[in-house]
Motif scaffolding. Sequence first.
Motif, PDB file in Angstrom:
ATOM      1  N   VAL A 183      55.034   9.476 135.784  1.00 35.29           N
ATOM      2  CA  VAL A 183      55.140  10.934 135.701  1.00 35.29           C
ATOM      3  C   VAL A 183      54.245  11.434 134.573  1.00 35.29           C
ATOM      4  CG1 VAL A 183      56.694  12.885 135.316  1.00 35.29           C
ATOM      5  CG2 VAL A 183      57.529  10.853 136.506  1.00 35.29           C
ATOM      6  N   GLY A 184      53.559  12.533 134.813  1.00 33.77           N
ATOM      7  CA  GLY A 184      52.801  13.161 133.735  1.00 33.77           C
ATOM      8  C   GLY A 184      51.312  13.251 133.944  1.00 33.77           C
ATOM      9  N   THR A 185      50.790  12.781 135.080  1.00 32.30           N
ATOM     10  CA  THR A 185      49.351  12.912 135.328  1.00 32.30           C
ATOM     11  C   THR A 185      49.039  14.342 135.752  1.00 32.30           C
ATOM     12  OG1 THR A 185      49.565  12.252 137.646  1.00 32.30           O
ATOM     13  CG2 THR A 185      49.175  10.501 136.047  1.00 32.30           C
ATOM     14  N   THR A 186      47.848  14.755 135.446  1.00 33.81           N
ATOM     15  CA  THR A 186      47.385  16.090 135.859  1.00 33.81           C
ATOM     16  C   THR A 186      46.008  15.963 136.489  1.00 33.81           C
ATOM     17  OG1 THR A 186      46.380  16.531 133.708  1.00 33.81           O
ATOM     18  CG2 THR A 186      48.644  17.243 134.009  1.00 33.81           C
ATOM     19  N   ALA A 187      45.589  16.973 137.168  1.00 29.61           N
ATOM     20  CA  ALA A 187      44.281  16.955 137.818  1.00 29.61           C
ATOM     21  C   ALA A 187      43.170  16.810 136.787  1.00 29.61           C
ATOM     22  CB  ALA A 187      44.086  18.234 138.630  1.00 29.61           C
ATOM     23  N   SER A 188      42.133  16.120 137.173  1.00 31.90           N
ATOM     24  CA  SER A 188      41.019  15.900 136.247  1.00 31.90           C
ATOM     25  C   SER A 188      40.298  17.190 135.890  1.00 31.90           C
ATOM     26  CB  SER A 188      40.016  14.915 136.867  1.00 31.90           C
ATOM     27  OG  SER A 188      39.523  15.425 138.099  1.00 31.90           O
ATOM     28  N   THR A 189      40.489  18.236 136.675  1.00 29.41           N
ATOM     29  CA  THR A 189      39.835  19.507 136.393  1.00 29.41           C
ATOM     30  C   THR A 189      40.718  20.431 135.553  1.00 29.41           C
ATOM     31  OG1 THR A 189      40.687  20.368 138.484  1.00 29.41           O
ATOM     32  CG2 THR A 189      38.470  19.411 138.508  1.00 29.41           C
ATOM     33  N   ALA A 190      41.931  19.980 135.209  1.00 26.52           N
ATOM     34  CA  ALA A 190      42.827  20.802 134.403  1.00 26.52           C
ATOM     35  C   ALA A 190      42.316  20.886 132.976  1.00 26.52           C
ATOM     36  CB  ALA A 190      44.241  20.219 134.427  1.00 26.52           C
ATOM     37  N   THR A 191      42.885  21.846 132.211  1.00 27.60           N
ATOM     38  CA  THR A 191      42.470  22.012 130.818  1.00 27.60           C
ATOM     39  C   THR A 191      42.679  20.733 130.037  1.00 27.60           C
ATOM     40  OG1 THR A 191      43.075  24.343 130.921  1.00 27.60           O
ATOM     41  CG2 THR A 191      42.830  23.366 128.738  1.00 27.60           C
ATOM     42  N   GLU A 192      43.822  20.073 130.274  1.00 26.95           N
ATOM     43  CA  GLU A 192      44.097  18.790 129.636  1.00 26.95           C
ATOM     44  C   GLU A 192      43.979  17.697 130.686  1.00 26.95           C
ATOM     45  OE1 GLU A 192      47.393  16.797 126.645  1.00 26.95           O
ATOM     46  OE2 GLU A 192      48.014  18.337 128.042  1.00 26.95           O
ATOM     47  N   ARG A 193      43.058  16.787 130.500  1.00 25.88           N
ATOM     48  CA  ARG A 193      42.837  15.720 131.477  1.00 25.88           C
ATOM     49  C   ARG A 193      43.824  14.586 131.236  1.00 25.88           C
ATOM     50  NH1 ARG A 193      37.990  13.005 130.518  1.00 25.88           N
ATOM     51  NH2 ARG A 193      38.581  13.277 128.339  1.00 25.88           N
ATOM     52  N   ILE A 194      44.640  14.251 132.232  1.00 21.38           N
ATOM     53  CA  ILE A 194      45.545  13.106 132.128  1.00 21.38           C
ATOM     54  C   ILE A 194      45.501  12.360 133.454  1.00 21.38           C
ATOM     55  CG2 ILE A 194      47.864  12.306 131.538  1.00 21.38           C
ATOM     56  CD1 ILE A 194      48.366  14.918 130.152  1.00 21.38           C
ATOM     57  N   THR A 195      44.431  11.627 133.649  1.00 21.17           N
ATOM     58  CA  THR A 195      44.271  10.791 134.842  1.00 21.17           C
ATOM     59  C   THR A 195      43.805   9.405 134.398  1.00 21.17           C
ATOM     60  OG1 THR A 195      42.040  11.704 135.121  1.00 21.17           O
ATOM     61  CG2 THR A 195      43.820  12.673 136.449  1.00 21.17           C
ATOM     62  N   PRO A 196      44.610   8.688 133.628  1.00 17.85           N
ATOM     63  CA  PRO A 196      44.195   7.380 133.117  1.00 17.85           C
ATOM     64  C   PRO A 196      44.064   6.357 134.242  1.00 17.85           C
ATOM     65  CG  PRO A 196      46.524   7.727 132.698  1.00 17.85           C
ATOM     66  CD  PRO A 196      45.979   9.030 133.206  1.00 17.85           C
ATOM     67  N   PRO A 197      43.108   5.428 134.124  1.00 18.24           N
ATOM     68  CA  PRO A 197      42.910   4.423 135.174  1.00 18.24           C
ATOM     69  C   PRO A 197      43.928   3.286 135.144  1.00 18.24           C
ATOM     70  CG  PRO A 197      41.331   4.098 133.414  1.00 18.24           C
ATOM     71  CD  PRO A 197      42.064   5.362 133.087  1.00 18.24           C
ATOM     72  N   TRP A 198      44.686   3.162 134.051  1.00 17.85           N
ATOM     73  CA  TRP A 198      45.702   2.103 133.992  1.00 17.85           C
ATOM     74  C   TRP A 198      46.865   2.525 133.106  1.00 17.85           C
ATOM     75  CZ3 TRP A 198      46.818   0.540 129.116  1.00 17.85           C
ATOM     76  CH2 TRP A 198      45.831   0.664 128.138  1.00 17.85           C
ATOM     77  N   ILE A 199      47.984   1.812 133.285  1.00 14.98           N
ATOM     78  CA  ILE A 199      49.175   2.027 132.467  1.00 14.98           C
ATOM     79  C   ILE A 199      49.753   0.661 132.132  1.00 14.98           C
ATOM     80  CG2 ILE A 199      50.676   2.245 134.490  1.00 14.98           C
ATOM     81  CD1 ILE A 199      52.380   4.226 132.929  1.00 14.98           C
ATOM     82  N   SER A 200      50.265   0.510 130.918  1.00 21.31           N
ATOM     83  CA  SER A 200      50.850  -0.759 130.484  1.00 21.31           C
ATOM     84  C   SER A 200      52.374  -0.693 130.540  1.00 21.31           C
ATOM     85  CB  SER A 200      50.406  -1.095 129.054  1.00 21.31           C
ATOM     86  OG  SER A 200      51.072  -2.251 128.588  1.00 21.31           O
ATOM     87  N   LEU A 201      52.990  -1.759 131.077  1.00 22.36           N
ATOM     88  CA  LEU A 201      54.445  -1.856 131.114  1.00 22.36           C
ATOM     89  C   LEU A 201      54.981  -2.793 130.042  1.00 22.36           C
ATOM     90  CD1 LEU A 201      55.039  -2.229 134.981  1.00 22.36           C
ATOM     91  CD2 LEU A 201      54.787  -0.132 133.630  1.00 22.36           C
ATOM     92  N   SER A 202      54.087  -3.446 129.334  1.00 23.89           N
ATOM     93  CA  SER A 202      54.508  -4.450 128.360  1.00 23.89           C
ATOM     94  C   SER A 202      55.369  -3.849 127.257  1.00 23.89           C
ATOM     95  CB  SER A 202      53.287  -5.131 127.734  1.00 23.89           C
ATOM     96  OG  SER A 202      52.556  -5.821 128.739  1.00 23.89           O
ATOM     97  N   GLY A 203      56.519  -4.461 127.014  1.00 21.21           N
ATOM     98  CA  GLY A 203      57.423  -4.005 125.963  1.00 21.21           C
ATOM     99  C   GLY A 203      58.399  -2.923 126.380  1.00 21.21           C
ATOM    100  N   LEU A 204      58.320  -2.457 127.641  1.00 21.75           N
ATOM    101  CA  LEU A 204      59.223  -1.394 128.097  1.00 21.75           C
ATOM    102  C   LEU A 204      60.589  -1.962 128.475  1.00 21.75           C
ATOM    103  CD1 LEU A 204      56.919   0.895 130.278  1.00 21.75           C
ATOM    104  CD2 LEU A 204      57.262   0.850 127.804  1.00 21.75           C
ATOM    105  N   LEU A 205      61.631  -1.221 128.152  1.00 14.20           N
ATOM    106  CA  LEU A 205      62.998  -1.601 128.465  1.00 14.20           C
ATOM    107  C   LEU A 205      63.762  -0.388 128.997  1.00 14.20           C
ATOM    108  CD1 LEU A 205      63.789  -3.388 125.069  1.00 14.20           C
ATOM    109  CD2 LEU A 205      63.315  -4.573 127.203  1.00 14.20           C
ATOM    110  N   TYR A 206      64.660  -0.601 129.932  1.00 14.26           N
ATOM    111  CA  TYR A 206      65.596   0.464 130.309  1.00 14.26           C
ATOM    112  C   TYR A 206      66.962  -0.150 130.594  1.00 14.26           C
ATOM    113  CZ  TYR A 206      64.685  -0.598 135.315  1.00 14.26           C
ATOM    114  OH  TYR A 206      64.549  -1.215 136.542  1.00 14.26           O
ATOM    115  N   SER A 207      67.996   0.545 130.135  1.00 11.06           N
ATOM    116  CA  SER A 207      69.350   0.037 130.275  1.00 11.06           C
ATOM    117  C   SER A 207      69.885   0.283 131.678  1.00 11.06           C
ATOM    118  CB  SER A 207      70.273   0.691 129.248  1.00 11.06           C
ATOM    119  OG  SER A 207      70.365   2.088 129.474  1.00 11.06           O
ATOM    120  N   LEU A 208      70.825  -0.558 132.077  1.00 11.26           N
ATOM    121  CA  LEU A 208      71.433  -0.406 133.385  1.00 11.26           C
ATOM    122  C   LEU A 208      72.750   0.339 133.299  1.00 11.26           C
ATOM    123  CD1 LEU A 208      70.638  -3.977 134.741  1.00 11.26           C
ATOM    124  CD2 LEU A 208      69.558  -1.829 135.420  1.00 11.26           C
TER     125      LEU A 208
END
Length: 210
Positions: free
Chosen positions: A185-210
């Motif tokens: 969640v959180g990507t935006t169009a590359s033509t937007a004022t703020e560019r948020i279209t990264p080519p990769w994302i890291s999951l290392s170190g992420l945790l979520y409780s059940l």
Amino acid sequence: MPTTDACGQGVQIAALTDAPNMETLANNLAVGLVPRSVMRFASASARNATLSSPTAGMTAFLIAEKLLTVYDGTAWTVVAAGTSAWSTIPLASGFSHNGNSNGTAQYRIVNLFGELTVMLQGGIDISYSGSPAVISNGGIITSTALPSAARPGSLRTVPASCSAVTSDSLSLKLDAQPDGHLRIVGTTASTATERITPPWISLSGLLYSL
């Protein structure tokens, strides 16, 4: 008449003046010692069916769940989890493993401070389509849902680091949904004022409780 053990655990010990009765002797030892040992059950449901009125301090290992549990006087709590191998996350079209050379995207269930938790590792390459750019599959990276054991009771949102290339942000949100799917969640169009279209994302170190 019987006395009790010197450790104050309530285990009855036959006295020399008691009438000989091997059945009573064996039963007193079993009733006194078994509830104070590490009991083993096929599953949590088998444990709950057998120990309908547990007492504080009872300890039980669950074979199916690979969990060591203790009754704290109110509920059964997890105190340790068995070996949990890493499992590869099935990725939907538009996403691929080893983003930024972080390795295959994987998950496993661990015991963290007495709470079952999903641990993530690896990286994901992200593709976009159209102009303006839109993330694939609405951001849902999983092609099939994770198993029920890895699904949170409610939505869990954690920050995940991402590439600064074609992005003005160094992180996105990763939603672990109750239906077992993971969503970026959180990507935006590359033509937007703020560019948020990264080519990769890291999951290392992420945790979520059940």
